[in-house]
Design an enzyme around this catalytic site. Structure first.
Site, PDB file in Angstrom:
ATOM      1  N   MET A   1      31.175  70.385   2.660  1.00 20.06           N
ATOM      2  CA  MET A   1      30.433  71.573   3.117  1.00 20.06           C
ATOM      3  C   MET A   1      29.001  71.494   2.610  1.00 20.06           C
ATOM      4  O   MET A   1      28.757  71.122   1.459  1.00 20.06           O
ATOM      5  CB  MET A   1      31.095  72.839   2.586  1.00 20.06           C
ATOM      6  CG  MET A   1      32.414  73.129   3.245  1.00 20.06           C
ATOM      7  SD  MET A   1      33.095  74.673   2.615  1.00 20.06           S
ATOM      8  CE  MET A   1      34.669  74.635   3.451  1.00 20.06           C
ATOM      9  N   SER A   2      28.082  71.850   3.484  1.00 21.15           N
ATOM     10  CA  SER A   2      26.660  71.815   3.123  1.00 21.15           C
ATOM     11  C   SER A   2      25.884  72.715   4.062  1.00 21.15           C
ATOM     12  O   SER A   2      26.205  72.803   5.257  1.00 21.15           O
ATOM     13  CB  SER A   2      26.126  70.384   3.239  1.00 21.15           C
ATOM     14  OG  SER A   2      24.707  70.386   3.224  1.00 21.15           O
TER      15      SER A   2
ATOM     16  N   LYS B   1      29.432  67.865  -5.613  1.00 19.36           N
ATOM     17  CA  LYS B   1      28.880  67.369  -4.343  1.00 19.36           C
ATOM     18  C   LYS B   1      27.488  66.749  -4.563  1.00 19.36           C
ATOM     19  O   LYS B   1      27.145  65.739  -3.970  1.00 19.36           O
ATOM     20  CB  LYS B   1      28.811  68.543  -3.365  1.00 19.36           C
ATOM     21  CG  LYS B   1      27.719  68.527  -2.335  1.00 19.36           C
ATOM     22  CD  LYS B   1      28.181  67.860  -1.080  1.00 19.36           C
ATOM     23  CE  LYS B   1      27.260  67.996   0.101  1.00 19.36           C
ATOM     24  NZ  LYS B   1      25.845  67.970  -0.167  1.00 19.36           N
TER      25      LYS B   1
ATOM     26  N   HIS C   1      29.926  77.338  -2.208  1.00 17.18           N
ATOM     27  CA  HIS C   1      29.171  78.169  -3.153  1.00 17.18           C
ATOM     28  C   HIS C   1      30.062  79.268  -3.747  1.00 17.18           C
ATOM     29  O   HIS C   1      29.999  79.546  -4.944  1.00 17.18           O
ATOM     30  CB  HIS C   1      27.992  78.845  -2.445  1.00 17.18           C
ATOM     31  CG  HIS C   1      26.935  77.910  -1.935  1.00 17.18           C
ATOM     32  ND1 HIS C   1      26.671  77.755  -0.599  1.00 17.18           N
ATOM     33  CD2 HIS C   1      26.068  77.092  -2.574  1.00 17.18           C
ATOM     34  CE1 HIS C   1      25.683  76.889  -0.432  1.00 17.18           C
ATOM     35  NE2 HIS C   1      25.303  76.472  -1.613  1.00 17.18           N
TER      36      HIS C   1
ATOM     37  N   GLY D   1      20.880  79.403  -1.283  1.00 16.24           N
ATOM     38  CA  GLY D   1      21.267  80.349  -0.235  1.00 16.24           C
ATOM     39  C   GLY D   1      21.940  79.684   0.948  1.00 16.24           C
ATOM     40  O   GLY D   1      22.358  78.530   0.872  1.00 16.24           O
TER      41      GLY D   1
ATOM     42  N   GLY E   1      27.886  72.053  -8.538  1.00 19.32           N
ATOM     43  CA  GLY E   1      28.847  71.327  -7.729  1.00 19.32           C
ATOM     44  C   GLY E   1      28.777  69.817  -7.924  1.00 19.32           C
ATOM     45  O   GLY E   1      27.693  69.249  -8.071  1.00 19.32           O
TER      46      GLY E   1
HETATM   47  P1  AMP Z   1      22.554  74.354  -2.783  1.00 20.84           P
HETATM   48  O1  AMP Z   1      22.469  75.782  -2.377  1.00 20.84           O
HETATM   49  O2  AMP Z   1      22.931  73.439  -1.669  1.00 20.84           O
HETATM   50  O3  AMP Z   1      21.369  73.906  -3.578  1.00 20.84           O
HETATM   51  O4  AMP Z   1      23.796  74.263  -3.774  1.00 20.84           O
HETATM   52  C1  AMP Z   1      23.961  75.161  -4.834  1.00 20.84           C
HETATM   53  C2  AMP Z   1      25.130  74.716  -5.678  1.00 20.84           C
HETATM   54  O5  AMP Z   1      26.298  74.654  -4.854  1.00 20.84           O
HETATM   55  C3  AMP Z   1      24.956  73.309  -6.258  1.00 20.84           C
HETATM   56  O6  AMP Z   1      25.486  73.296  -7.573  1.00 20.84           O
HETATM   57  C4  AMP Z   1      25.756  72.461  -5.323  1.00 20.84           C
HETATM   58  O7  AMP Z   1      26.231  71.277  -5.917  1.00 20.84           O
HETATM   59  C5  AMP Z   1      26.894  73.389  -4.980  1.00 20.84           C
HETATM   60  N1  AMP Z   1      27.531  72.997  -3.721  1.00 20.84           N
HETATM   61  C6  AMP Z   1      26.945  72.785  -2.520  1.00 20.84           C
HETATM   62  N2  AMP Z   1      27.846  72.390  -1.605  1.00 20.84           N
HETATM   63  C7  AMP Z   1      29.050  72.336  -2.241  1.00 20.84           C
HETATM   64  C8  AMP Z   1      30.373  71.985  -1.851  1.00 20.84           C
HETATM   65  N3  AMP Z   1      30.656  71.581  -0.602  1.00 20.84           N
HETATM   66  N4  AMP Z   1      31.353  72.043  -2.776  1.00 20.84           N
HETATM   67  C9  AMP Z   1      31.079  72.446  -4.046  1.00 20.84           C
HETATM   68  N5  AMP Z   1      29.848  72.790  -4.487  1.00 20.84           N
HETATM   69  C10 AMP Z   1      28.845  72.735  -3.603  1.00 20.84           C
END
Ligand code: AMP
Length: 281
Positions: free
Chosen positions: A186-187, A151, A37, A31, A149
């Site tokens: 992005m994070s 990332k 995302h 989320g 991702g």
């Molecule tokens: P998260 O919500 O941070 O656990 O990420 C969910 C998914 O989004 C994971 O597969 C991450 O690798 C991907 N993701 C997060 N940040 C990025 C980004 N900047 N670029 C591409 N994918 C991302």
């Protein structure tokens, strides 16, 4: 877009889609969604008839002193964003749906080797928690493909290993890292950055570029890694690692250039990770 809070409701929808012969693409997230995302949703859409996203902040992948409680939770704007980005269904389960016997009584996953290095060495149990929740989500959604991702490079390797090892009939599709204009990946955790930290955070990508270029020039990797660490520390980071590895995250032999540079470093209370894959020229 339909939002499902229970497995029963999600499965009813999936059954109907399956009856219609639709293929299912899946995008698991925690989320607080951003453009990175939504690019995953877009990629899933290109490969599947229907796209299911999930939002679940998974308690078993956070260490006792990590940011589980304060991890940003923004379900309303996430639901709007997913609908706008043409996601077909959202699974937003409470913890009891994911862990009916609680997070102590639950079946554990242990992925050997790859979970103990790099981020795994600094976040014990983290990747086993990731594998555990992704295995559950795969069983719940039973997608044809799932997008992850680049990332989170090590996470992607763990998921690929687990999916192959456990014979999950799910194609794992990697997605490129989306960055801010100044290079910062992005994070959801970027919003923790206070004041000057946001500007300083751009040093991570700059240092990855330095590591890649130096490795391509054939400089010895241990020297590059030391310099990368020094640069980051001089900028104010506390560095967990700055390393160059092969694509499968094993260590290159002396004289090899490696295929991916990876950094994990903390600025104040914020832990940031990023990586840069490269071909040898
Ligand atoms: P998260 O919500 O941070 O656990 O990420 C969910 C998914 O989004 C994971 O597969 C991450 O690798 C991907 N993701 C997060 N940040 C990025 C980004 N900047 N670029 C591409 N994918 C991302």
């Amino acid at each position: 877009m339909q939002t499902h809070h229970t497995l029963a409701s999600l499965r009813a929808q999936l059954r109907q889609w399956r009856r219609d012969g639709a293929s299912i693409g899946f995008v698991p997230t925690m989320g607080n969604l951003h453009a990175g995302h939504y690019a995953l949703v877009e990629l899933a859409r290109r490969h599947a008839d229907k796209v299911v996203a999930s939002i679940f902040v998974n308690p078993t992948q956070f260490g006792p002193n990590e940011d589980y409680a304060r991890y940003p939770r923004t379900p309303e704007s996430d639901i709007n964003g997913l609908a706008e980005n043409r996601c077909d269904a959202l699974f937003l389960p409470p913890v009891e749906q994911m862990y009916p016997y609680g997070t102590i009584g639950c079946v554990q996953m242990h992925v050997p080797g790859i979970t103990d290095i790099l981020c795994g060495a600094h976040r014990p149990g983290h990747f086993n928690g990731v594998a555990q929740v992704v295995a559950r989500l795969f069983n719940m959604v039973q997608p044809d493909l799932a997008v992850f991702g680049r990332k989170d490079y090590q996470q992607l390797q763990v998921i690929r290993y687990m999916a192959r090892e456990m014979s999950f009939p799910v194609e794992i599709i990697p997605a490129p890292t989306l960055r801010e204009a100044d290079g910062l990946a992005m994070s959801s955790r970027n919003q923790y950055l206070q004041g000057d930290e946001r500007q300083t955070a751009t040093r991570i990508h700059q240092t990855l570029v330095f590591m890649r270029d130096a490795a391509r020039q054939g400089l010895p990797l241990p020297g590059i890694e030391d310099q990368a660490r020094e640069r980051l520390e001089a900028a104010g980071f506390s560095v967990d690692y700055a390393e160059i590895r092969r694509a499968d995250l094993s260590r290159p032999r002396s004289g090899e250039a490696g295929q991916v540079a990876l950094i994990a470093a903390r600025l104040g209370r914020t832990r940031l990770i990023d990586n840069l894959e490269f071909e040898n020229v």
